[in-house]
Scaffold this active site. Structure first.
Site, PDB file in Angstrom:
ATOM      1  N   ASN A 117     -10.676   4.025 -41.451  1.00 39.21           N
ATOM      2  CA  ASN A 117     -10.749   2.824 -40.614  1.00 39.21           C
ATOM      3  C   ASN A 117      -9.403   2.478 -39.975  1.00 39.21           C
ATOM      4  OD1 ASN A 117     -13.333   2.823 -41.522  1.00 39.21           O
ATOM      5  ND2 ASN A 117     -13.176   0.961 -42.771  1.00 39.21           N
ATOM      6  N   THR A 162     -11.686 -10.626   9.671  1.00 34.10           N
ATOM      7  CA  THR A 162     -12.275 -11.480   8.631  1.00 34.10           C
ATOM      8  C   THR A 162     -13.775 -11.425   8.901  1.00 34.10           C
ATOM      9  OG1 THR A 162     -12.107 -13.472   9.975  1.00 34.10           O
ATOM     10  CG2 THR A 162     -10.254 -13.040   8.499  1.00 34.10           C
ATOM     11  N   HIS A 163     -14.565 -11.425   7.874  1.00 37.28           N
ATOM     12  CA  HIS A 163     -16.022 -11.260   8.014  1.00 37.28           C
ATOM     13  C   HIS A 163     -16.371  -9.962   8.738  1.00 37.28           C
ATOM     14  CE1 HIS A 163     -16.102 -15.585   7.036  1.00 37.28           C
ATOM     15  NE2 HIS A 163     -15.111 -15.666   7.915  1.00 37.28           N
ATOM     16  N   SER A 284     -22.094  18.868   5.735  1.00 39.74           N
ATOM     17  CA  SER A 284     -23.492  18.650   5.401  1.00 39.74           C
ATOM     18  C   SER A 284     -24.190  20.000   5.406  1.00 39.74           C
ATOM     19  CB  SER A 284     -24.107  17.722   6.448  1.00 39.74           C
ATOM     20  OG  SER A 284     -25.496  17.924   6.522  1.00 39.74           O
ATOM     21  N   LYS A 290     -21.029  17.438  10.712  1.00 42.45           N
ATOM     22  CA  LYS A 290     -20.577  16.393   9.801  1.00 42.45           C
ATOM     23  C   LYS A 290     -19.285  16.719   9.054  1.00 42.45           C
ATOM     24  CE  LYS A 290     -22.446  13.016   8.681  1.00 42.45           C
ATOM     25  NZ  LYS A 290     -23.655  12.775   7.896  1.00 42.45           N
ATOM     26  N   GLU A 297     -15.858   7.949  -1.081  1.00 43.36           N
ATOM     27  CA  GLU A 297     -17.202   7.496  -1.483  1.00 43.36           C
ATOM     28  C   GLU A 297     -17.396   7.618  -2.991  1.00 43.36           C
ATOM     29  OE1 GLU A 297     -20.393   8.395   1.878  1.00 43.36           O
ATOM     30  OE2 GLU A 297     -19.051  10.069   1.575  1.00 43.36           O
ATOM     31  N   GLN A 329     -17.378   3.274 -33.591  1.00 40.78           N
ATOM     32  CA  GLN A 329     -17.269   4.680 -33.188  1.00 40.78           C
ATOM     33  C   GLN A 329     -17.688   4.850 -31.716  1.00 40.78           C
ATOM     34  OE1 GLN A 329     -17.964   7.914 -36.043  1.00 40.78           O
ATOM     35  NE2 GLN A 329     -19.717   8.465 -34.771  1.00 40.78           N
TER      36      GLN A 329
END
Ligand code: ARG
Length: 469
Positions: A117, A162-163, A284, A290, A297, A329
């Site tokens: 332990n 912003t936004h 791709s 691509k 990602e 554990q």
């Protein structure tokens, strides 16, 4: 009665009358993942044995035999020759069994005055301390790469959002330094967490301490701990240091996730602000044109996995009464995976950031659209005595007219501008165009924390000094 602990396939100890099934063995064992701590487990055992010998709890000859046996085991492990056995449950029992097989009775004395332990709690803390040091050094390299890129783009202008709507022009260097701030705070969080990780549990034994005259100070010193866990029940049971580390790691990943989101957006052909080197992207299988930003990602995706580990550890802890429970554990896999994910992400992003090429023209073109200097025009009027709300209203009106006429504020000459803003025409002079240009706009935000190129250069110098961390 002799212990059957180390005999493969037999009962766990003399206390038991039947062996556990293979399924239970697999369910309860941790050796497949805690063997990762093997070298640290040996280091802790050697420190413990040295203390036992200093305190005359075991003889010097026993300690020497333990040291010799451990050297042999260390070699076997590093050469990949060590035979890990599921029957022996975890890294601790595997190593102890091999030690006893090699050196006999002296090996059986190693576990005097300790328990798995306090042993496992010590191993995790030592391992995590090393990983924190590695993460801190990788954060430093990443911050260095971001600062280098920011330096090359102290003057490059892009729209700030912003936004996700064009708001005001900012310098790309300033934008990148925002991430340097985040990763610098992450560094501080790691270093702060390290202080609480670096406390010695060994000596707590199973839960109540031990009746042998141990010297915990000696062990702490040998292993480089800053201090000693002061309550034996707490020492063997709490994993708050691991939770705290994982929370700090989740924040690192969150910062990566935000950066990833921007890289993905900037790389889209609709935006085209940057290119990542081909080696960080894939194609791709069906669309030949691509080039996908797989690395950002995946970093965004892996953030979810580290957040999950944080929740797993919090949940693991919340129902546990004092002191150690086998639940603990389950702390290892989330913790190990968190470390591996953060370390790999740090390494790959440091290389990837250095590979970024910037399309300054695309950034500039985007900043010229969307009335990004409308606030500067309002501020110009305020500086000539108009209350801010009135200035805001007058410029909003002019923007509206420009939108209807499919024109841009910057395409108007002074006469046209005066006619679009009839109520404030008398306040407008030729100098209005200085503050409405992109360069004028960013240069005017020249205070600590502002986007002006001059401030970016000053911030870069300051940021480089924090790299000593
Ligand atoms: N493998 C165990 C763990 O990771 C070591 C401690 C086991 N202690 C016990 N009393 N069964 O937590």
């Amino acid at each position: 009665m002799t212990s059957q602990l180390h005999k493969k396939g037999e009962t766990w100890s003399a206390r038991f009358s039947e062996p556990i099934s293979n399924l239970v063995k697999r369910y309860t064992s941790s050796v497949s993942f805690d063997k990762r701590f093997a070298l640290i487990d040996i280091e802790c055992s050697l420190a413990h044995a040295a203390m036992l010998s200093t305190q005359r709890i075991i003889s010097q000859d026993d300690e020497a035999a333990i040291r010799k046996g451990m050297e042999q085991i260390l070699g076997e492990i590093t050469r990949g020759e060590f035979e890990w056995q599921l029957d022996l449950e975890d890294v601790h029992l595997n190593i102890e069994a091999r030690l006893t097989a090699l050196i006999g009775d002296a090996g059986k004395k190693l576990h005097t005055g300790r328990s798995r332990n306090d042993q496992v709690a010590t191993d995790i803390r030592l391992w995590l301390r090393e990983e924190i040091d590695r993460i801190v050094s990788l954060l430093k390299s990443l911050r260095g790469a971001l600062i280098d890129l920011a330096e090359r783009h102290s003057d490059t202008i892009l729209p700030g959002f912003t936004h996700l709507q064009v708001a005001q022009p900012v310098t790309f260097g300033h934008h990148l330094l925002a991430y340097v701030e985040m990763f610098t705070r992450d560094t501080h969080r790691m270093l702060d967490c390290r202080k609480r990780v670096n406390q010695l549990p060994l000596g707590a034994a199973a839960l109540a301490g031990t009746s042998y005259p141990i010297d915990r100070g000696q062990v702490a010193k040998t292993l480089g701990f800053d201090g000693i866990c002061l309550n034996s029940l707490d020492a063997v049971s709490d994993r708050d240091f691991a939770i705290e580390f994982t929370a700090a790691a989740a924040l690192i990943m969150t910062h990566f996730s935000r950066l990833s989101e921007e890289l993905i957006l900037w790389m889209s052909s609709r935006v085209g602000f940057i290119e990542l080197a081909d080696r960080f992207c894939t194609g791709s299988s069906i669309m030949p044109q691509k080039k996908n930003p797989d690395v950002p990602e995946l970093a965004r995706g892996k953030t979810g996995r580290v957040n999950g580990h944080l929740i797993a550890l919090l949940t693991l802890m919340k129902g546990q009464p004092l002191a150690y429970n086998k639940d603990n554990q389950e702390d290892k896999e989330p913790l190990i995976d968190t470390v591996d994910t953060v370390v790999d992400t740090l390494r790959i992003f440091t290389e990837m950031v250095a590979s970024i090429t910037v399309n300054a023209d695309a950034m500039r073109t985007a900043a010229l659209q969307g009335f990004s200097t409308a606030t500067d025009l309002a501020d110009y009027l305020v500086k000539r005595g108009l209350p801010f709300r009135d200035a805001h209203e007058a410029v909003a009106h002019a923007v509206r007219i420009c939108i209807d006429g499919e024109r841009d504020l910057l395409s108007l000459n002074l006469e046209q501008l005066r006619s679009e803003l009839p109520e404030v025409a008398s306040l407008l002079g030729d100098d209005v165009f200085d503050c409405m240009t992109l360069e004028g706009s960013v240069a005017s935000r020249n205070h600590i924390g502002g986007t002006a190129p001059e401030q970016v250069r000053a911030s870069i110098i300051a940021a480089r000094t924090t790299l000593s961390l």
